[in-house]
Design a protein around this motif. Structure first.
Motif, PDB file in Angstrom:
ATOM      1  N   MET A   1       0.844  -1.208   0.000  1.00 15.68           N
ATOM      2  CA  MET A   1       0.000   0.000   0.000  1.00 15.68           C
ATOM      3  C   MET A   1       0.875   1.253   0.000  1.00 15.68           C
ATOM      4  O   MET A   1       1.718   1.431   0.864  1.00 15.68           O
ATOM      5  CB  MET A   1      -0.898  -0.058   1.248  1.00 15.68           C
ATOM      6  N   ARG A   2       0.689   2.127  -1.006  1.00 14.15           N
ATOM      7  CA  ARG A   2       1.416   3.391  -1.077  1.00 14.15           C
ATOM      8  C   ARG A   2       0.565   4.506  -0.494  1.00 14.15           C
ATOM      9  O   ARG A   2      -0.602   4.642  -0.864  1.00 14.15           O
ATOM     10  CB  ARG A   2       1.670   3.804  -2.525  1.00 14.15           C
ATOM     11  N   SER A   3       1.130   5.343   0.360  1.00 15.90           N
ATOM     12  CA  SER A   3       0.407   6.498   0.885  1.00 15.90           C
ATOM     13  C   SER A   3       0.839   7.732   0.114  1.00 15.90           C
ATOM     14  O   SER A   3       2.039   8.000   0.002  1.00 15.90           O
ATOM     15  CB  SER A   3       0.742   6.694   2.356  1.00 15.90           C
ATOM     16  N   ILE A   4      -0.148   8.459  -0.404  1.00 17.41           N
ATOM     17  CA  ILE A   4       0.212   9.620  -1.228  1.00 17.41           C
ATOM     18  C   ILE A   4      -0.516  10.890  -0.788  1.00 17.41           C
ATOM     19  O   ILE A   4      -1.575  10.830  -0.159  1.00 17.41           O
ATOM     20  CB  ILE A   4      -0.089   9.371  -2.729  1.00 17.41           C
ATOM     21  N   SER A   5       0.098  12.013  -1.124  1.00 16.10           N
ATOM     22  CA  SER A   5      -0.578  13.308  -1.032  1.00 16.10           C
ATOM     23  C   SER A   5      -0.638  13.864  -2.439  1.00 16.10           C
ATOM     24  O   SER A   5       0.289  13.650  -3.227  1.00 16.10           O
ATOM     25  CB  SER A   5       0.204  14.282  -0.165  1.00 16.10           C
ATOM     26  N   ILE A   6      -1.718  14.580  -2.735  1.00 18.32           N
ATOM     27  CA  ILE A   6      -1.861  15.182  -4.067  1.00 18.32           C
ATOM     28  C   ILE A   6      -1.949  16.694  -3.914  1.00 18.32           C
ATOM     29  O   ILE A   6      -2.876  17.203  -3.275  1.00 18.32           O
ATOM     30  CB  ILE A   6      -3.129  14.668  -4.788  1.00 18.32           C
ATOM     31  N   LEU A   7      -0.976  17.399  -4.472  1.00 18.43           N
ATOM     32  CA  LEU A   7      -1.013  18.863  -4.453  1.00 18.43           C
ATOM     33  C   LEU A   7      -1.717  19.319  -5.730  1.00 18.43           C
ATOM     34  O   LEU A   7      -1.214  19.077  -6.828  1.00 18.43           O
ATOM     35  CB  LEU A   7       0.403  19.432  -4.397  1.00 18.43           C
ATOM     36  N   GLY A   8      -2.889  19.918  -5.593  1.00 18.16           N
ATOM     37  CA  GLY A   8      -3.669  20.315  -6.775  1.00 18.16           C
ATOM     38  C   GLY A   8      -4.642  19.219  -7.173  1.00 18.16           C
ATOM     39  O   GLY A   8      -4.775  18.894  -8.354  1.00 18.16           O
ATOM     40  N   SER A   9      -5.347  18.669  -6.180  1.00 13.26           N
ATOM     41  CA  SER A   9      -6.205  17.502  -6.455  1.00 13.26           C
ATOM     42  C   SER A   9      -7.475  17.858  -7.221  1.00 13.26           C
ATOM     43  O   SER A   9      -8.140  16.975  -7.762  1.00 13.26           O
ATOM     44  CB  SER A   9      -6.576  16.799  -5.142  1.00 13.26           C
ATOM     45  N   THR A  10      -7.835  19.155  -7.277  1.00 14.89           N
ATOM     46  CA  THR A  10      -9.065  19.535  -7.974  1.00 14.89           C
ATOM     47  C   THR A  10      -8.833  19.821  -9.459  1.00 14.89           C
ATOM     48  O   THR A  10      -9.772  20.166 -10.179  1.00 14.89           O
ATOM     49  CB  THR A  10      -9.688  20.784  -7.309  1.00 14.89           C
ATOM     50  N   GLY A  11      -7.600  19.697  -9.919  1.00 13.15           N
ATOM     51  CA  GLY A  11      -7.296  19.966 -11.325  1.00 13.15           C
ATOM     52  C   GLY A  11      -7.405  18.706 -12.175  1.00 13.15           C
ATOM     53  O   GLY A  11      -7.806  17.639 -11.700  1.00 13.15           O
ATOM     54  N   SER A  12      -7.024  18.857 -13.442  1.00 17.37           N
ATOM     55  CA  SER A  12      -7.141  17.758 -14.403  1.00 17.37           C
ATOM     56  C   SER A  12      -6.295  16.544 -13.968  1.00 17.37           C
ATOM     57  O   SER A  12      -6.799  15.415 -13.881  1.00 17.37           O
ATOM     58  CB  SER A  12      -6.713  18.287 -15.776  1.00 17.37           C
ATOM     59  N   ILE A  13      -5.028  16.756 -13.646  1.00 18.06           N
ATOM     60  CA  ILE A  13      -4.163  15.642 -13.221  1.00 18.06           C
ATOM     61  C   ILE A  13      -4.595  15.142 -11.840  1.00 18.06           C
ATOM     62  O   ILE A  13      -4.641  13.929 -11.586  1.00 18.06           O
ATOM     63  CB  ILE A  13      -2.683  16.081 -13.181  1.00 18.06           C
ATOM     64  N   GLY A  14      -4.952  16.071 -10.952  1.00 19.70           N
ATOM     65  CA  GLY A  14      -5.382  15.689  -9.600  1.00 19.70           C
ATOM     66  C   GLY A  14      -6.589  14.747  -9.651  1.00 19.70           C
ATOM     67  O   GLY A  14      -6.599  13.697  -8.994  1.00 19.70           O
ATOM     68  N   LYS A  15      -7.573  15.100 -10.456  1.00 14.99           N
ATOM     69  CA  LYS A  15      -8.785  14.260 -10.545  1.00 14.99           C
ATOM     70  C   LYS A  15      -8.473  12.899 -11.151  1.00 14.99           C
ATOM     71  O   LYS A  15      -8.995  11.874 -10.718  1.00 14.99           O
ATOM     72  CB  LYS A  15      -9.849  14.966 -11.393  1.00 14.99           C
TER      73      LYS A  15
ATOM     74  N   PRO B   1      -7.916   0.552  -4.731  1.00 13.36           N
ATOM     75  CA  PRO B   1      -7.907   0.925  -3.309  1.00 13.36           C
ATOM     76  C   PRO B   1      -6.974   0.054  -2.463  1.00 13.36           C
ATOM     77  O   PRO B   1      -6.564   0.462  -1.386  1.00 13.36           O
ATOM     78  CB  PRO B   1      -9.369   0.753  -2.881  1.00 13.36           C
ATOM     79  N   GLU B   2      -6.621  -1.126  -2.973  1.00 15.91           N
ATOM     80  CA  GLU B   2      -5.696  -1.997  -2.224  1.00 15.91           C
ATOM     81  C   GLU B   2      -4.259  -1.508  -2.349  1.00 15.91           C
ATOM     82  O   GLU B   2      -3.403  -1.875  -1.546  1.00 15.91           O
ATOM     83  CB  GLU B   2      -5.694  -3.434  -2.789  1.00 15.91           C
ATOM     84  N   GLU B   3      -4.008  -0.729  -3.392  1.00 13.38           N
ATOM     85  CA  GLU B   3      -2.634  -0.318  -3.689  1.00 13.38           C
ATOM     86  C   GLU B   3      -2.297   1.077  -3.154  1.00 13.38           C
ATOM     87  O   GLU B   3      -1.172   1.324  -2.753  1.00 13.38           O
ATOM     88  CB  GLU B   3      -2.391  -0.296  -5.213  1.00 13.38           C
ATOM     89  N   PHE B   4      -3.298   1.989  -3.245  1.00 16.82           N
ATOM     90  CA  PHE B   4      -3.002   3.397  -2.937  1.00 16.82           C
ATOM     91  C   PHE B   4      -3.968   3.965  -1.906  1.00 16.82           C
ATOM     92  O   PHE B   4      -5.164   3.680  -1.935  1.00 16.82           O
ATOM     93  CB  PHE B   4      -3.102   4.260  -4.209  1.00 16.82           C
ATOM     94  N   LYS B   5      -3.408   4.798  -1.031  1.00 13.38           N
ATOM     95  CA  LYS B   5      -4.226   5.479  -0.017  1.00 13.38           C
ATOM     96  C   LYS B   5      -3.835   6.945  -0.016  1.00 13.38           C
ATOM     97  O   LYS B   5      -2.657   7.283  -0.064  1.00 13.38           O
ATOM     98  CB  LYS B   5      -3.932   4.801   1.335  1.00 13.38           C
ATOM     99  N   VAL B   6      -4.847   7.821   0.039  1.00 15.26           N
ATOM    100  CA  VAL B   6      -4.579   9.256   0.013  1.00 15.26           C
ATOM    101  C   VAL B   6      -4.575   9.815   1.433  1.00 15.26           C
ATOM    102  O   VAL B   6      -5.536   9.627   2.177  1.00 15.26           O
ATOM    103  CB  VAL B   6      -5.666   9.983  -0.813  1.00 15.26           C
ATOM    104  N   LEU B   7      -3.494  10.503   1.808  1.00 21.88           N
ATOM    105  CA  LEU B   7      -3.431  11.097   3.155  1.00 21.88           C
ATOM    106  C   LEU B   7      -3.616  12.612   3.144  1.00 21.88           C
ATOM    107  O   LEU B   7      -3.983  13.203   4.153  1.00 21.88           O
ATOM    108  CB  LEU B   7      -2.101  10.761   3.831  1.00 21.88           C
ATOM    109  N   GLY B   8      -3.322  13.273   2.011  1.00 23.31           N
ATOM    110  CA  GLY B   8      -3.450  14.729   1.968  1.00 23.31           C
ATOM    111  C   GLY B   8      -3.881  15.210   0.593  1.00 23.31           C
ATOM    112  O   GLY B   8      -3.490  14.626  -0.420  1.00 23.31           O
TER     113      GLY B   8
END
Ligand code: NDP
Ligand code: MG
Length: 382
Positions: A1-15, A25-32
């Motif tokens: 499981m990778r924990s990630i933060s996304i800076l700019g999650s409301t943009g094209s790449i973020g979405k 969902p088994e591979e990635f989890k969003v923390l920020g």
């Protein structure tokens, strides 16, 4: 499981990154998660993905989100400080940087200093301070994995190879909506026409950069730093189908190309899974029907931004930072109809001659160059 933060999650790449996370969902989890002011989308994303923290740059949007997320257990932060806190928060392995323009620069530094690996979509960060960022990443032992499709292609071609064996890289460019136009044809172009990209659905700034070919210039500089290349080793070819995402030629003359349908979720998926490959269920290429791949050289006389970017890259120092800041202001001026399409390279070229060339800028000089260039570019427009 990778924990990630996304800076700019409301943009094209973020979405699209959140779409990848949702599929696996088994591979990635969003923390920020962070945004500038789009609180309604950020709140929706927060309620669905349950990060520990979110941040908004804009004060009013922050207040709105704080209100609506109170009692959710999700901490809401504000301003640049809040974004930097998300970039460096505990428990995160990888920070995906998908804010637009210079705004990615300082948070990327915060993330690297906190020992986070970077999944880099925000190419402008390497344009502004590629030397500083790559050295910082090296000294903190973190990786910068490209999300940009061309750089992901080169990165994938480089698996099992060594940088010293690269003879050149060939960045592919779709050519944008004005491929084949003459300088004269570009005179009356307005934002509505320039915002229509033939192959990719992206944020406004990169869509205009694709129409002026500045995007390819920024990508050339991004590639220089990611792969340790000299300017002469970087070439651009127009490939309107956007199927071959880029190529690497090695010293023996052999060329590797990476291909796939144009879908940014593929390079995002790869950047988040690297060094593994995780099964993906995105649409695939269909070779049962005939199709063609075309290549042609870019027209540097019509698309002067590409030439200006290569010049700035060659001269180096703070000039790529000048290129980036002047382009940001010019694109904004164009979108606000204060500047015509051909005014964009005019402003950039003027700034490149007006600003002092600093050969080895540190952080302080880069921040000052960015600010000064913005002032000069604004004066040229108004
Ligand atoms: P968008 O404009 O769609 O999204 C930008 C995101 O960053 C939004 O979440 C926005 O928040 C936030 N943001 C904007 N300005 C600021 C700021 N000053 N401070 C903090 N956050 C900010 O851009 P894209 O997703 O298209 O592009 C993002 C980056 O990825 C760019 O560097 C681009 O070059 C690169 N890229 C994009 C590709 C694409 O297909 N879109 C392909 C390859 C690279 P809000 O919504 O609140 O405004
Ligand atoms: Mg690209």
């Amino acid at each position: 499981m990778r924990s990630i933060s996304i800076l700019g999650s409301t943009g094209s790449i973020g979405k699209q990154t959140l779409d990848v996370v949702k599929r696996y969902p088994e591979e990635f989890k969003v923390l920020g998660l962070t945004a500038r002011r789009d609180h309604s989308n950020l709140i929706k994303q927060a309620l669905e993905f349950k990060p520990q923290k979110v941040a908004l740059l804009d004060e009013q949007s922050y207040l709105e989100a704080s209100n609506q997320l109170s009692g959710s257990g999700i901490e809401v932060l504000k301003g640049e400080q809040g974004i930097n806190e998300i970039a460096s928060m505990d428990g995160v392995d990888t920070v995906l940087t998908s804010t637009v323009g210079f705004s990615g620069f300082i948070p990327t530094i915060s993330a690297i200093e906190a020992g986070k690996n970077i999944a880099l979509a925000n190419k402008e960060t390497l344009v502004v301070g590629g030397d500083l960022i790559t050295k910082l990443a090296e000294s903190h032992g973190v990786s910068i994995i490209p999300v940009d499709s061309e750089h992901s292609a080169i990165f994938q071609c480089m698996v099992g190879e060594q940088e010293k064996d690269i003879s050149r890289i060939i960045l592919t460019a779709s050519g944008g909506p004005f491929r084949g136009y003459s300088l004269d044809d570009l005179k009356g172009i307005g934002p509505d026409q320039a915002l229509k990209h033939p192959n990719w659905d992206m944020g406004a700034k990169i869509t205009i950069d694709s129409a002026t070919l500045m995007n390819k210039g920024l990508e050339a500089i991004e590639a220089k730093w990611l792969f340790g290349l000299r300017t002469e080793q970087i070439e651009v070819v127009v490939h309107p189908q956007s199927i071959i995402h880029s190529m690497v030629e090695f010293i023996d003359g052999s060329i590797k190309a990476q291909m796939g349908i144009p879908d940014m979720r593929l390079p995002i998926h790869y950047a988040l899974s690297y060094p593994q490959r995780i099964e993906g269920d995105y649409p695939r290429m269909d070779f049962r029907e005939p199709f063609q791949l075309d290549f042609e050289p870019p027209n540097l006389k019509t698309f002067q931004n590409l030439h200006l970017a290569f010049e700035a890259m060659k001269k180096g120092g703070n000039l790529p930072c000048v290129l980036n800041a002047s382009n940001e202001i010019a694109v904004q001026g164009f979108l606000e109809r204060k500047l015509d399409f051909l005014g964009i390279p005019r402003v950039v070229e003027n700034c490149l001659t007006k600003l002092d060339h600093i050969e080895k800028p540190g952080l302080k000089e880069l921040l000052a160059t960015d600010q000064e260039t913005r002032e000069v570019a604004k004066d040229l427009i108004n």
